[in-house]
Design an enzyme around this catalytic site. Structure first.
Site, short mmCIF file in Angstrom:
data_model
loop_
_atom_site.label_atom_id
_atom_site.label_comp_id
_atom_site.label_asym_id
_atom_site.label_seq_id
_atom_site.Cartn_x
_atom_site.Cartn_y
_atom_site.Cartn_z
N CYS A 7 0.83 -1.21 0.00
CA CYS A 7 0.00 0.00 0.00
C CYS A 7 0.87 1.27 0.00
CB CYS A 7 -0.92 -0.05 1.23
SG CYS A 7 -1.70 1.49 1.67
N CYS A 19 0.36 3.75 2.87
CA CYS A 19 0.83 3.15 4.13
C CYS A 19 2.33 3.34 4.28
CB CYS A 19 0.49 1.66 4.18
SG CYS A 19 -1.27 1.30 4.02
#
Length: 105
Positions: free
Chosen positions: A30, A33
């Site tokens: 991600c 993230c």
């Protein structure tokens, strides 16, 4: 001190029953993230013992992510005295997390 990675098994024991815990739900793949983790590491350094910051990989721990209704990543849930108190979906600026810590600490 840096962000501590936890899984389904260790989750319940890792949440502070007294005080503030921030839990970041994300994944290795991600991109937002990956941007958030250094911010959280920095926050952990600055806040020290005042807060515990944890990381859950949703791919490795889908049960706990499901339990807290995590539908998109990153999601940060603020726990106060062991109970969910706030939820931030998506990447937010550092000051949003600082304000949440100050609110509950």
């Amino acid at each position: 001190m840096s962000v501590t990675k936890i899984d389904d098994v260790g989750f319940a024991n890792a949440i502070r029953q007294q005080g503030v815990t921030l839990v970041e739900f994300g994944a290795k793949w991600c991109p937002p993230c990956k941007v958030l983790l250094p911010i959280l590491d920095e926050l952990q350094q600055e806040e020290g013992e005042r807060v515990s910051i944890l990381q859950v990989d949703c791919d490795e721990s889908p049960d706990i992510a499901s339990q807290f209704g995590v539908m998109s990543m990153p999601t940060v849930i603020v726990f106060h005295n062991g109970e969910p108190a706030d939820k931030f979906i998506g990447l937010r600026p550092k000051d949003v997390y600082q304000q949440a810590i100050a609110k509950y600490a």
